[in-house]
Design an enzyme around this catalytic site. Structure first.
Site, PDB file in Angstrom:
ATOM      1  N   ILE A  15       0.823  -1.208   0.000  1.00  0.00           N
ATOM      2  CA  ILE A  15       0.000   0.000   0.000  1.00  0.00           C
ATOM      3  C   ILE A  15       0.858   1.259   0.000  1.00  0.00           C
ATOM      4  CG2 ILE A  15      -0.370  -0.322   2.516  1.00  0.00           C
ATOM      5  CD1 ILE A  15      -3.087   1.124   2.138  1.00  0.00           C
ATOM      6  N   THR A  16       0.464   2.223  -0.813  1.00  0.00           N
ATOM      7  CA  THR A  16       1.148   3.519  -0.818  1.00  0.00           C
ATOM      8  C   THR A  16       0.315   4.509  -0.004  1.00  0.00           C
ATOM      9  OG1 THR A  16       0.038   4.455  -2.777  1.00  0.00           O
ATOM     10  CG2 THR A  16       1.968   3.065  -3.181  1.00  0.00           C
ATOM     11  N   GLY A  17       0.982   5.513   0.539  1.00  0.00           N
ATOM     12  CA  GLY A  17       0.265   6.542   1.301  1.00  0.00           C
ATOM     13  C   GLY A  17      -0.315   6.007   2.589  1.00  0.00           C
ATOM     14  N   ALA A  18       0.379   5.043   3.201  1.00  0.00           N
ATOM     15  CA  ALA A  18      -0.129   4.440   4.442  1.00  0.00           C
ATOM     16  C   ALA A  18       0.421   5.136   5.685  1.00  0.00           C
ATOM     17  CB  ALA A  18       0.216   2.950   4.485  1.00  0.00           C
ATOM     18  N   GLY A  21      -3.659   9.577   7.038  1.00  0.00           N
ATOM     19  CA  GLY A  21      -4.986   9.663   6.445  1.00  0.00           C
ATOM     20  C   GLY A  21      -5.649   8.345   6.089  1.00  0.00           C
ATOM     21  N   TYR A 182      -5.996  18.646 -10.235  1.00  0.00           N
ATOM     22  CA  TYR A 182      -6.151  17.516  -9.306  1.00  0.00           C
ATOM     23  C   TYR A 182      -7.309  16.615  -9.782  1.00  0.00           C
ATOM     24  CZ  TYR A 182      -7.575  14.979  -5.106  1.00  0.00           C
ATOM     25  OH  TYR A 182      -7.949  13.987  -4.230  1.00  0.00           O
TER      26      TYR A 182
HETATM   27  P1  NDP Z   1      -2.924  12.529   3.374  1.00  0.00           P
HETATM   28  O1  NDP Z   1      -2.170  13.754   2.990  1.00  0.00           O
HETATM   29  O2  NDP Z   1      -3.411  12.408   4.772  1.00  0.00           O
HETATM   30  O3  NDP Z   1      -2.128  11.233   2.973  1.00  0.00           O
HETATM   31  C1  NDP Z   1      -1.424  11.172   1.762  1.00  0.00           C
HETATM   32  C2  NDP Z   1      -0.454  10.022   1.802  1.00  0.00           C
HETATM   33  O4  NDP Z   1       0.297  10.025   0.575  1.00  0.00           O
HETATM   34  C3  NDP Z   1       0.569  10.155   2.939  1.00  0.00           C
HETATM   35  O5  NDP Z   1       0.893   8.888   3.430  1.00  0.00           O
HETATM   36  C4  NDP Z   1       1.749  10.785   2.237  1.00  0.00           C
HETATM   37  O6  NDP Z   1       3.000  10.553   2.867  1.00  0.00           O
HETATM   38  C5  NDP Z   1       1.705  10.054   0.901  1.00  0.00           C
HETATM   39  N1  NDP Z   1       2.477  10.791  -0.105  1.00  0.00           N
HETATM   40  C6  NDP Z   1       2.267  12.055  -0.544  1.00  0.00           C
HETATM   41  N2  NDP Z   1       3.229  12.403  -1.423  1.00  0.00           N
HETATM   42  C7  NDP Z   1       4.071  11.340  -1.536  1.00  0.00           C
HETATM   43  C8  NDP Z   1       5.252  11.090  -2.274  1.00  0.00           C
HETATM   44  N3  NDP Z   1       5.785  12.008  -3.093  1.00  0.00           N
HETATM   45  N4  NDP Z   1       5.853   9.887  -2.152  1.00  0.00           N
HETATM   46  C9  NDP Z   1       5.346   8.942  -1.325  1.00  0.00           C
HETATM   47  N5  NDP Z   1       4.228   9.121  -0.593  1.00  0.00           N
HETATM   48  C10 NDP Z   1       3.596  10.307  -0.694  1.00  0.00           C
HETATM   49  O7  NDP Z   1      -4.183  12.529   2.351  1.00  0.00           O
HETATM   50  P2  NDP Z   1      -5.422  11.530   2.174  1.00  0.00           P
HETATM   51  O8  NDP Z   1      -5.328  10.371   3.074  1.00  0.00           O
HETATM   52  O9  NDP Z   1      -6.633  12.357   2.181  1.00  0.00           O
HETATM   53  O10 NDP Z   1      -5.189  11.085   0.652  1.00  0.00           O
HETATM   54  C11 NDP Z   1      -5.115   9.744   0.237  1.00  0.00           C
HETATM   55  C12 NDP Z   1      -5.787   9.616  -1.114  1.00  0.00           C
HETATM   56  O11 NDP Z   1      -7.169   9.931  -0.989  1.00  0.00           O
HETATM   57  C13 NDP Z   1      -5.240  10.559  -2.187  1.00  0.00           C
HETATM   58  O12 NDP Z   1      -5.078   9.843  -3.385  1.00  0.00           O
HETATM   59  C14 NDP Z   1      -6.331  11.599  -2.351  1.00  0.00           C
HETATM   60  O13 NDP Z   1      -6.360  12.118  -3.648  1.00  0.00           O
HETATM   61  C15 NDP Z   1      -7.562  10.771  -2.053  1.00  0.00           C
HETATM   62  N6  NDP Z   1      -8.770  11.500  -1.657  1.00  0.00           N
HETATM   63  C16 NDP Z   1      -8.793  12.215  -0.482  1.00  0.00           C
HETATM   64  C17 NDP Z   1      -9.941  12.873  -0.113  1.00  0.00           C
HETATM   65  C18 NDP Z   1     -10.038  13.645   1.157  1.00  0.00           C
HETATM   66  O14 NDP Z   1     -11.095  14.288   1.382  1.00  0.00           O
HETATM   67  N7  NDP Z   1      -9.065  13.628   2.029  1.00  0.00           N
HETATM   68  C19 NDP Z   1     -11.153  12.863  -0.967  1.00  0.00           C
HETATM   69  C20 NDP Z   1     -11.005  12.060  -2.158  1.00  0.00           C
HETATM   70  C21 NDP Z   1      -9.862  11.414  -2.473  1.00  0.00           C
HETATM   71  P3  NDP Z   1       3.520  11.476   4.100  1.00  0.00           P
HETATM   72  O15 NDP Z   1       2.911  10.878   5.337  1.00  0.00           O
HETATM   73  O16 NDP Z   1       4.994  11.333   4.012  1.00  0.00           O
HETATM   74  O17 NDP Z   1       3.026  12.876   3.838  1.00  0.00           O
END
Ligand code: NDP
Length: 299
Positions: A15-18, A21, A182
């Site tokens: 999983i990415t972005g774990a 959020g 976006y």
């Molecule tokens: P967060 O900012 O809370 O989480 C984003 C995650 O992505 C973090 O783990 C962050 O890492 C990681 N990330 C960002 N940039 C990079 C990078 N260059 N390399 C590696 N990892 C990276 O946002 P959300 O949880 O809200 O977002 C998650 C997904 O949900 C996204 O795709 C967003 O578009 C989508 N989304 C969100 C909504 C919302 O209302 N929040 C609504 C609809 C869709 P780090 O911890 O290091 O910052």
């Protein structure tokens, strides 16, 4: 576990972005179900903290691997994928969840506009590099985090101006150009999902995407004070990260997801995409352009 659930206990989930959020909430829920997990993160220290948290979600010992990658960089993705292939003999589920919105025009080291690179090209390239390993699983899934925001896009993409520079200057910027950018990337997630599913039809892999709803996370905290203030107000109407991750977890553990292959879901339901999100020709063209941009071809 009910009969309708895919047993996550024997599965390996990448999983990415774990580290924050929605992805963190999803990773915790998946860890609680006993899956082994690989997190792809850009910050080693944060990833180590998360690894400890994930292991605490279940009494069964699980493995949590950490792979470091800046997902806006194609070389970084390639390096991480190499390590993943070395260390993970099995991948059953790949969750492409990391994403962000950038309010100013930033270019990556590959010369690609940052939002496009992170939100669309990273899932495209990472999936391509891991596809053969996913094919070796008994049955595998790819889940992409999209957004209801894709509905803003009425006319697809300007492929002659793939970096969308014009959206970051003058009147277009004032009219919400970066937000439209976006939205384009989240539309790309849906088109990528449907095209990949089509290309993989008849294989062991299904492909899905979903909208988490409006979720209180770190999203849009990188764009200055105004954006932070707006997000603080929006938080009042937002879901928790756990609620935002709910449809992802539903897709991850449902036993038979074949009826959702290539589809877009929200709130545990199949949703009709917009006309542009259902445009098969656009999905094919996007695929070709994406292959050119990453210099790789998805078989
Ligand atoms: P967060 O900012 O809370 O989480 C984003 C995650 O992505 C973090 O783990 C962050 O890492 C990681 N990330 C960002 N940039 C990079 C990078 N260059 N390399 C590696 N990892 C990276 O946002 P959300 O949880 O809200 O977002 C998650 C997904 O949900 C996204 O795709 C967003 O578009 C989508 N989304 C969100 C909504 C919302 O209302 N929040 C609504 C609809 C869709 P780090 O911890 O290091 O910052």
């Amino acid at each position: 576990m009910s009969e309708r659930e895919w047993n996550l206990q024997d599965k390996y989930v990448l999983i990415t972005g774990a580290t924050n959020g929605i992805g963190l909430a999803a990773a915790k829920a998946i860890a609680a179900r006993g899956a082994n997990i690989g997190i792809i993160a850009r910050n080693q220290r944060r990833a180590e903290e998360i690894s400890i948290q994930l292991k605490k979600q279940t009494s069964k010992p699980i493995k949590v691997d950490i792979f470091i990658a800046d997902l806006s960089s194609q070389s970084s993705i390639r390096q991480a994928a190499e390590q993943i292939l070395e260390r993970c003999p099995q991948i059953d589920l790949l969750v492409n969840n990391a994403g962000a919105l950038f309010d100013t025009l930033l270019k990556t080291e590959d010369g690609v506009e940052m939002t496009w690179a992170l939100n669309h090209l990273a899932p495209f390239l990472l999936t391509s590099l891991l596809l053969n390993r996913l094919k070796e699983s008994d049955s595998a899934r790819v889940i992409n985090t999209s957004s209801h925001g894709h509905k803003m896009v009425k006319n697809g993409f300007d492929f002659d101006n793939i970096n969308g520079e014009d959206l970051y200057t003058g009147v277009k910027k004032l009219m919400g150009g970066p937000t439209l950018r976006y939205a384009q990337t989240k539309l790309a997630n849906i088109l990528f999902t449907s095209e990949l599913a089509q290309r993989l039809e008849g294989t062991n892999i299904t492909v899905h995407c979903f909208d988490p709803g409006l979720v209180a996370t770190n999203f849009n905290q990188n764009n200055g004070r105004m954006a932070k203030a707006t997000m603080a107000v929006m938080k009042l109407f937002s879901r928790t990260p756990e609620e935002g991750a709910d449809t992802l977890v539903w897709l991850a553990e449902m036993k038979d997801v074949s009826w959702l292959n290539g589809k877009y879901c929200a709130d545990r339901q199949l949703k009709e995409p917009t006309e542009v999100a259902a445009d098969r020709e656009l999905a094919k063209r996007l695929w070709e352009i994406s292959e050119e941009q990453v210099g790789a071809s998805l078989k």
